[in-house]
Design an enzyme around this catalytic site. Structure first.
Site, short mmCIF file in Angstrom:
data_model
loop_
_atom_site.label_atom_id
_atom_site.label_comp_id
_atom_site.label_asym_id
_atom_site.label_seq_id
_atom_site.Cartn_x
_atom_site.Cartn_y
_atom_site.Cartn_z
N GLY A 59 0.80 -1.21 0.00
CA GLY A 59 0.00 0.00 0.00
C GLY A 59 0.83 1.26 0.00
N CYS A 60 0.49 2.19 0.88
CA CYS A 60 1.14 3.50 0.92
C CYS A 60 2.61 3.42 1.30
CB CYS A 60 0.41 4.42 1.90
SG CYS A 60 -1.27 4.85 1.38
N ALA A 61 3.05 2.33 1.91
CA ALA A 61 4.46 2.18 2.27
C ALA A 61 5.29 1.66 1.10
CB ALA A 61 4.60 1.22 3.44
N GLY A 62 4.64 1.29 -0.01
CA GLY A 62 5.32 0.59 -1.08
C GLY A 62 6.44 1.36 -1.76
N LEU A 94 4.14 5.06 5.55
CA LEU A 94 3.47 4.07 6.39
C LEU A 94 2.44 3.31 5.57
CD1 LEU A 94 2.79 6.48 9.39
CD2 LEU A 94 4.73 4.94 9.12
#
Length: 360
Positions: free
Chosen positions: A143-146, A345
């Site tokens: 997700g957003c941490a990718g 994160l």
């Protein structure tokens, strides 16, 4: 220290005003969600003005199966990857000369908004003349941490292979995951926040002699952090009709209590402190997320101004968003030895931190 030698981003074709997206969402959810008018204020209060989608807004007025949406994902994720890779390898703002795709040793492809086997990077190889011996490392579910995780894994690869050139490609088509029949608050918040985008960075090992036109960030070290029993903080619920967003209201409070000690520990390990950071490259998960960053890391508002601007102009595109922020930091004037921290994160719940040092 491996360096980020070049970067590029790609905006999908449909630029949509936040007010128009709110209007359509109101039409779709009318009489379906209690106190809808009050909840719709998230569209005005999120400090987002524009978002880019891979499909026109009216596409969402009709039903689409999971199969149809995923087929569009495969087609467009492949297309956008080709575009953003070519732009990165030919970006003379940073590179003194274009890099042939044949010279790339590995590609890390990051995405969480569609499913493809073989992964998108294999499909991209049919359009660009990569070596058929190139290493492929697809990452899914971060997700957003990718975006941050992709750079961290490229750093690891280049430490093991100091003569390597590695591409990190992030493509997310969040608009294709929107569920018009999901009346949860998470889905409404997702509708106000998420967008589509693609980004690519070129990471090179220490032995690569690749002169740059401007100072670029070198990667000093990276750190990962995971929170036990936090699967329900953010992610997907996968149902018969597709991916349903999970987005907990506790995210800002988790950042406030959990992120600070992680960053302090990481910087202490590197013999640095927060007050030495010049560039703070934060993934703008949302307005409240950025406020939580400022509070827990004792940042001045100007240190998150670039992240706020990316959020304002693009929304949250999941994994590529932090690379849009990084691009703006790389385009501004930086002094040699300026210290920076890139943070994102994502589901898990997890954090990725990358310590950067600008150099020649």
């Amino acid at each position: 220290m491996p360096k980020i030698a070049s970067i590029s981003t790609y905006n999908p074709p449909y630029a949509l005003e936040q007010s128009n997206i709110e209007k359509l969402t109101k039409e779709l959810f009318k009489d379906k969600i209690a106190q809808l008018e009050r909840l719709l204020t998230v569209f005005e209060n999120g400090d987002i003005e524009t978002r880019y989608f891979c499909v026109p807004l009216e596409w969402h007025q009709t039903e689409h199966s999971f199969e149809e949406r995923n087929n569009i994902y495969i087609e467009l994720a492949t297309k956008y990857s080709v575009e953003v890779i070519q732009a990165c390898l030919q970006n003379t703002t940073f590179l003194q000369k274009a890099i042939p795709s044949e010279e790339i040793d590995a590609i890390i492809f990051v995405s969480s908004t569609g499913i493809s086997t073989p992964s998108i990077d294999a499909r991209v190889m049919n359009y660009l003349p990569f070596s058929d011996r190139m290493k492929r490392i697809p990452l899914w579910g971060l997700g957003c941490a990718g975006g941050a995780a992709g750079i961290s894994r490229a750093f690891d690869y280049c430490k093991a292979h100091p003569s390597a050139k590695v591409l990190v490609v992030c493509v997310e088509l969040c608009s294709l995951t929107f569920q018009p029949n999901d009346y949860s608050k998470s889905n409404l918040i997702g509708a106000s926040l998420f967008a589509d985008g693609a980004a690519c960075v070129l990471v090179c090992g220490d032995n690569v002699n690749l002169p740059n036109n401007n100072p670029v960030p070198h990667i000093v070290d990276t750190a990962s952090k995971w929170m036990p029993n936090s699967e329900n903080v953010m992610g997907w619920n996968i149902k018969n009709n597709g991916l349903h967003v999970v987005f907990s209201k506790s995210i800002p409070s988790i950042i406030s209590s959990w992120l600070g000690p992680f960053i302090d520990e990481f910087l202490t390990e590197q013999n640095f402190s927060k007050d030495q950071l010049i560039n703070f490259v934060a993934h703008p998960g949302g307005k409240k997320v950025l406020q939580a960053y400022e509070e827990t890391l004792q940042l001045e508002e100007k240190q998150t101004s670039i992240s706020k601007d990316v959020l304002k102009k693009h929304g949250n595109m999941s994994s590529p968003t932090v690379l849009y922020v990084l691009e703006q930091f790389m385009l501004k004037e930086n002094n040699k030895d300026d210290l920076g921290l890139l943070v994102a994160l994502g589901p898990g719940f997890c954090g990725e931190a990358i310590l950067l040092n600008w150099g020649d």
